[in-house]
Design a protein around this motif. Structure first.
Motif, short mmCIF file in Angstrom:
data_model
loop_
_atom_site.label_atom_id
_atom_site.label_comp_id
_atom_site.label_asym_id
_atom_site.label_seq_id
_atom_site.Cartn_x
_atom_site.Cartn_y
_atom_site.Cartn_z
N THR A 67 31.27 -3.92 15.57
CA THR A 67 30.24 -3.32 14.74
C THR A 67 30.91 -2.71 13.51
OG1 THR A 67 28.31 -1.86 14.73
CG2 THR A 67 30.24 -1.10 15.98
N ASN A 68 30.17 -1.94 12.71
CA ASN A 68 30.75 -1.46 11.45
C ASN A 68 30.15 -0.12 11.06
OD1 ASN A 68 28.63 -1.88 9.02
ND2 ASN A 68 28.29 -3.41 10.61
N LEU A 96 35.23 -1.58 16.12
CA LEU A 96 34.73 -1.45 14.75
C LEU A 96 35.59 -2.23 13.79
CD1 LEU A 96 34.63 1.94 15.89
CD2 LEU A 96 32.76 1.60 14.28
N VAL A 98 35.53 -3.80 9.33
CA VAL A 98 35.10 -3.44 7.97
C VAL A 98 33.71 -3.97 7.65
CG1 VAL A 98 37.47 -3.30 7.15
CG2 VAL A 98 36.23 -5.46 6.93
N GLY A 99 33.16 -4.87 8.48
CA GLY A 99 31.76 -5.23 8.33
C GLY A 99 31.45 -6.57 7.72
N PRO A 110 32.54 -4.39 2.16
CA PRO A 110 33.17 -3.90 3.40
C PRO A 110 33.72 -2.49 3.24
CG PRO A 110 33.94 -6.11 2.82
CD PRO A 110 33.19 -5.60 1.63
N SER A 111 33.96 -1.84 4.34
CA SER A 111 34.54 -0.49 4.34
C SER A 111 35.95 -0.51 3.77
CB SER A 111 34.59 0.08 5.75
OG SER A 111 33.31 0.22 6.32
N MET A 116 37.07 3.84 6.67
CA MET A 116 37.34 3.64 8.09
C MET A 116 37.95 4.88 8.71
SD MET A 116 36.30 0.61 9.02
CE MET A 116 37.16 0.24 10.55
#
Length: 339
Positions: A67-68, A96, A98-99, A110-111, A116
């Protein structure tokens, strides 16, 4: 001899009843973990799926892979994870990343590493019942329940960060010895910098039990092309796989790894990935081969410090039922006897 835990990736691509029967079958056949990806436009909601899986199984570990922190706020994630963990005590791992496949289709980014780091800190504090300052508003999670937080990573910076902040790391570098050793070393660097002990490692690997690797490997071409396209060309080159894939590949939706028309994606990627390159990729980075060959590779991974392996089939919109059956029948029993 150290035998790693063996998990299976299950995209939430089927109605809950079908998916629960599949998870239960994996449990019956001796898989240690079931990992569910999270991508809101591609599949059913991952926490709804996890809830059904938790209620329908007794032993198998459950986790998000991954997940993210972009489409899901840390406070929302903490509540969701705690809720599933109550249904499956000691069995949930919150993975988790970066998405990528969650954020790309809706135009988000992305993160970053800083995001993060902050998100992990928030999640851990909330799940441990600690107060968190949300920009001047201090709150906490009622009835918290700690859950292990794993981070998926492939590049050097994220691998070091994962070693520093995560309870475990999902390595996205496949199982080729040199890239895997390099990834493990970066995780250790992060852990050492944070003065932490050993961080558990889970390696992801596409898998097929087959005595015709050359034929099966052709379906890996979009995966191989995507790795080359997103910064993995050097890792591929270490195994003698030289690819030059353009930054943008048209004609594939939503992306190479999750293509809806897989045969079309294979055809398109054949422009840059030859049959020989795909076979080399399958043998070096994946677990493609006979049951005996796969057992040998799994033992080598365990002896090399990898505590878990999660197996993936090629495709995103069908369940890996054939892979579960063949690995459960031909790989796991003998592997357990050896361990």
């Amino acid at each position: 001899m150290t035998v790693p835990k063996v998990g299976i990736r299950l995209p939430p691509c089927a109605p809950a009843g079908h998916l629960v029967r599949t998870v239960r079958r994996a449990e019956e056949l001796g898989f240690d973990q079931a990992w569910f990806p999270d991508s809101q436009l591609l599949w059913r909601d991952v926490f709804t799926t996890l809830t059904a899986a938790a209620l329908g199984t007794e032993r198998i570990g459950l986790g998000t892979a991954v997940t993210n922190l972009v489409t899901r706020h840390p406070a929302v994630l903490a509540s969701a994870a705690r809720s599933v963990a109550e249904l499956a005590p000691g069995r949930l791992t919150l993975g988790l990343g970066v998405g990528n496949s969650s954020v790309g289709p809706i135009g988000l980014r992305p993160s970053t590493g800083a995001e993060m780091r902050s998100g992990f800190a928030q999640l851990r504090a909330l799940l441990n019942g600690e107060d968190w300052d949300f920009g001047g508003t201090v709150s906490r999670l009622r009835e918290p329940l700690p859950v292990p937080l794993y981070m998926a990573a492939s590049g050097p910076r994220n691998l070091r960060l994962a070693g520093e902040i995560a309870d475990g790391v999902v390595l996205l570098s496949g199982v080729s010895p040199e890239p895997l050793a390099g990834a493990s070393a970066r995780v250790r660097e992060g852990a050492d910098a944070a003065r932490r002990g050993r961080v558990p490692l889970v390696a992801s690997a596409f898998c097929a039990v087959t005595d015709d690797v050359e034929r099966a490997a052709r379906r890996l071409k979009p995966i191989c092309a995507s790795i080359a396209q997103t910064g993995g060309a050097r890792a591929l080159a270490l195994s003698g796989i030289e690819l030059d894939v353009p930054d943008r590949v048209d004609g594939v939706y939503p992306d190479l790894v999750h293509a809806e028309d897989w045969d079309r994606a294979v055809e398109i990627c054949s422009r840059w990935v030859s049959d020989e390159a795909a076979t080399a990729f399958a043998r070096a980075f994946c677990l493609f081969g006979t049951a005996g060959e796969i057992r040998t590779r799994l033992r080598e991974l365990g002896d090399g410090g990898v505590g878990g392996v999660y197996l993936q089939h090629v495709g995103s919109y069908d369940l890996p039922e054939e892979l579960i059956e063949t690995v459960g029948r031909d790989v796991l029993p003998a592997l357990r006897e050896d361990g």
